[in-house]
Design an enzyme around this catalytic site. Structure first.
Site, PDB file in Angstrom:
ATOM      1  N   ARG A  13       3.876  17.410  26.281  1.00 56.76           N
ATOM      2  CA  ARG A  13       3.410  18.699  25.741  1.00 56.76           C
ATOM      3  C   ARG A  13       4.438  19.808  25.899  1.00 56.76           C
ATOM      4  NH1 ARG A  13      -1.904  18.577  29.328  1.00 56.76           N
ATOM      5  NH2 ARG A  13      -0.235  17.827  30.689  1.00 56.76           N
TER       6      ARG A  13
ATOM      7  N   ASN B 149       2.318   5.813  28.254  1.00 55.90           N
ATOM      8  CA  ASN B 149       2.376   6.119  29.684  1.00 55.90           C
ATOM      9  C   ASN B 149       1.642   7.395  30.072  1.00 55.90           C
ATOM     10  OD1 ASN B 149       3.856   6.350  32.464  1.00 55.90           O
ATOM     11  ND2 ASN B 149       4.450   8.198  31.331  1.00 55.90           N
TER      12      ASN B 149
ATOM     13  N   TYR C  43     -11.565   7.093  36.715  1.00 54.36           N
ATOM     14  CA  TYR C  43     -10.133   6.823  36.509  1.00 54.36           C
ATOM     15  C   TYR C  43      -9.907   5.304  36.440  1.00 54.36           C
ATOM     16  CZ  TYR C  43      -5.109   6.553  37.323  1.00 54.36           C
ATOM     17  OH  TYR C  43      -3.768   6.272  37.216  1.00 54.36           O
TER      18      TYR C  43
ATOM     19  N   THR D 117       5.419  10.627  42.049  1.00 53.00           N
ATOM     20  CA  THR D 117       5.627  11.316  40.767  1.00 53.00           C
ATOM     21  C   THR D 117       4.969  12.693  40.891  1.00 53.00           C
ATOM     22  OG1 THR D 117       3.520  10.600  39.820  1.00 53.00           O
ATOM     23  CG2 THR D 117       5.384   9.082  39.549  1.00 53.00           C
TER      24      THR D 117
HETATM   25  N1  LIG Z   1       1.732   8.061  40.168  1.00 53.69           N
HETATM   26  C1  LIG Z   1       0.907   7.083  40.501  1.00 53.69           C
HETATM   27  O1  LIG Z   1       0.618   6.845  41.697  1.00 53.69           O
HETATM   28  C2  LIG Z   1       0.325   6.187  39.415  1.00 53.69           C
HETATM   29  C3  LIG Z   1      -0.222   4.969  39.818  1.00 53.69           C
HETATM   30  C4  LIG Z   1      -0.745   4.110  38.847  1.00 53.69           C
HETATM   31  C5  LIG Z   1      -0.729   4.472  37.520  1.00 53.69           C
HETATM   32  N2  LIG Z   1      -0.220   5.688  37.158  1.00 53.69           N
HETATM   33  C6  LIG Z   1      -0.237   6.019  35.721  1.00 53.69           C
HETATM   34  O2  LIG Z   1       1.115   6.190  35.296  1.00 53.69           O
HETATM   35  C7  LIG Z   1       1.149   7.057  34.168  1.00 53.69           C
HETATM   36  C8  LIG Z   1       2.208   8.120  34.413  1.00 53.69           C
HETATM   37  O3  LIG Z   1       1.823   8.864  35.553  1.00 53.69           O
HETATM   38  P1  LIG Z   1       2.882   9.623  36.473  1.00 53.69           P
HETATM   39  O4  LIG Z   1       2.476   9.340  37.858  1.00 53.69           O
HETATM   40  O5  LIG Z   1       4.248   9.355  36.036  1.00 53.69           O
HETATM   41  O6  LIG Z   1       2.446  11.150  36.133  1.00 53.69           O
HETATM   42  P2  LIG Z   1       3.271  12.507  36.077  1.00 53.69           P
HETATM   43  O7  LIG Z   1       4.477  12.470  36.943  1.00 53.69           O
HETATM   44  O8  LIG Z   1       2.262  13.583  36.303  1.00 53.69           O
HETATM   45  O9  LIG Z   1       3.765  12.575  34.537  1.00 53.69           O
HETATM   46  C9  LIG Z   1       2.825  12.662  33.507  1.00 53.69           C
HETATM   47  C10 LIG Z   1       3.542  12.747  32.159  1.00 53.69           C
HETATM   48  O10 LIG Z   1       2.549  12.703  31.127  1.00 53.69           O
HETATM   49  C11 LIG Z   1       2.655  13.870  30.302  1.00 53.69           C
HETATM   50  N3  LIG Z   1       1.299  14.215  29.873  1.00 53.69           N
HETATM   51  C12 LIG Z   1       0.230  14.499  30.651  1.00 53.69           C
HETATM   52  N4  LIG Z   1      -0.844  14.791  29.885  1.00 53.69           N
HETATM   53  C13 LIG Z   1      -0.433  14.684  28.599  1.00 53.69           C
HETATM   54  C14 LIG Z   1      -1.075  14.884  27.341  1.00 53.69           C
HETATM   55  N5  LIG Z   1      -2.349  15.305  27.252  1.00 53.69           N
HETATM   56  N6  LIG Z   1      -0.371  14.673  26.206  1.00 53.69           N
HETATM   57  C15 LIG Z   1       0.928  14.287  26.268  1.00 53.69           C
HETATM   58  N7  LIG Z   1       1.584  14.088  27.421  1.00 53.69           N
HETATM   59  C16 LIG Z   1       0.921  14.293  28.565  1.00 53.69           C
HETATM   60  C17 LIG Z   1       3.339  14.924  31.180  1.00 53.69           C
HETATM   61  O11 LIG Z   1       4.077  15.915  30.478  1.00 53.69           O
HETATM   62  P3  LIG Z   1       3.418  17.300  29.905  1.00 53.69           P
HETATM   63  O12 LIG Z   1       2.660  17.910  31.035  1.00 53.69           O
HETATM   64  O13 LIG Z   1       4.565  18.117  29.417  1.00 53.69           O
HETATM   65  O14 LIG Z   1       2.531  16.885  28.774  1.00 53.69           O
HETATM   66  C18 LIG Z   1       4.310  14.036  31.965  1.00 53.69           C
HETATM   67  O15 LIG Z   1       5.464  13.774  31.168  1.00 53.69           O
HETATM   68  C19 LIG Z   1      -0.272   7.606  34.008  1.00 53.69           C
HETATM   69  O16 LIG Z   1      -0.913   6.897  32.971  1.00 53.69           O
HETATM   70  C20 LIG Z   1      -0.922   7.314  35.351  1.00 53.69           C
HETATM   71  O17 LIG Z   1      -2.313   7.170  35.225  1.00 53.69           O
HETATM   72  C21 LIG Z   1       0.323   6.549  38.069  1.00 53.69           C
END
Ligand SMILES: NC(=O)c1ccc[n+]([C@@H]2O[C@H](COP(=O)([O-])OP(=O)(O)OC[C@H]3O[C@@H](n4cnc5c(N)ncnc54)[C@H](OP(=O)(O)O)[C@@H]3O)[C@@H](O)[C@H]2O)c1
Length: 257
Positions: free
Chosen positions: A33, A86, A148, A183
């Site tokens: 975004r 993602n 979730y 993250t």
């Molecule tokens: N971190 C963990 O422990 C973990 C564990 C298991 C799975 N996951 C999964 O891994 C994936 C990535 O998570 P992460 O930990 O890397 O999160 P993160 O560091 O918070 O990054 C999230 C990314 O998604 C974008 N985003 C969020 N909402 C959005 C929307 N409505 N439209 C478009 N882009 C959007 C954000 O950018 P903008 O804000 O600019 O849009 C950012 O680039 C997610 O699906 C999460 O559920 C994470």
């Protein structure tokens, strides 16, 4: 030269995919975004690796945002060879603490966007006879762990089902199930992480390297780390009721991953 489209490319796991795929010589379409952050990322990856990086600003919690990304995936003259679904987030709190509007936004981003973008991408890939999709789920998909975990369980079932339907078409699909990864996820959701033991944390770059290996091997499900493979194996042995008692507390006090 192949092209990968990554949603949620600007932070965390998505940014790790972008770094790795750019280093491997793939052109990129970066989706999130925040346009300023996307442009800075595109410039940095172009300068460092000499690849082309397009910026596509889209909010995947909206129909317009999903449609814009789907349209890019369907462009036949600039084909996307690899889609990484993602983008995602967590809501702080247990069921009934979280406003229904936020629950529905999560379903829109985690499920509806993944469904529509996978559909747009695989239709074009099937016609070309090749392509790949990685849908980022979570180990939370396998344990009773609120809405979730339920949304991520959908991602796993959906991805493995479509992988089966498209078997033999040249299109590969894989659900990626990370454990805790350092993250912006937890901070964005306002969740503390102090009490999550150090050994449970994964490194995003290592996670991505393992995930891409699994995709190349043709796996439809990737749980990339031995620690979490063992934990997931153990969950099969524990009765579901007891599992719910453990997993609804572990980390949940600090929020689901
Ligand atoms: N971190 C963990 O422990 C973990 C564990 C298991 C799975 N996951 C999964 O891994 C994936 C990535 O998570 P992460 O930990 O890397 O999160 P993160 O560091 O918070 O990054 C999230 C990314 O998604 C974008 N985003 C969020 N909402 C959005 C929307 N409505 N439209 C478009 N882009 C959007 C954000 O950018 P903008 O804000 O600019 O849009 C950012 O680039 C997610 O699906 C999460 O559920 C994470």
């Amino acid at each position: 030269m192949t092209t990968a489209l990554i949603t949620g490319s600007t932070a965390g796991i998505g940014a790790a995919f972008a770094r790795r795929l750019a280093a491997d010589g793939h052109d990129l379409v970066l989706v999130a975004r925040d346009t300023k952050r996307l442009r800075e990322q595109a410039t940095e990856l172009h300068d460092r690796h000499g690849i082309e990086a397009e910026v596509l600003t889209a909010d995947l919690a909206t129909d317009d945002g999903i449609e814009a990304v789907a349209a890019r995936l369907g462009e036949r003259r600039k084909p996307v060879d690899l889609l990484i679904n993602n983008a995602g987030f967590g809501n702080k709190g247990r069921f009934l603490d979280v406003p229904m509007a936020d629950e529905l936004t999560m379903l829109k981003v985690h499920c509806e966007a993944v469904l529509r973008l996978t559909s747009a991408a695989t239709e074009a890939m099937r016609d070309r006879g090749r392509g790949g999709v990685v849908n980022v789920a979570s180990v939370a998909a396998f344990v009773p762990r609120g809405t979730y975990g339920a949304s991520k369980a959908w991602v796993v079932q959906f991805t493995q089902g479509v992988a089966r339907d498209l078997a033999g078409s040249g299109v590969r699909l894989m659900a990626l199930c990370p454990g805790f990864v350092r993250t912006e996820f937890h901070e964005r959701a306002g969740m503390g992480t102090d009490n999550i033991p150090n050994w449970m944390w994964l490194d995003a770059d290592k996670l991505v390297a393992a995930a891409l290996k699994d995709l190349a091997r043709g796996k439809t499900l990737s749980v990339p780390d031995p620690r979490y493979k063992t934990l997931m194996g153990a969950t099969k042995l524990v009765p579901r009721g007891m599992l719910g008692g453990i997993t609804s507390k572990t980390g949940r006090k600090y929020g689901p991953q």
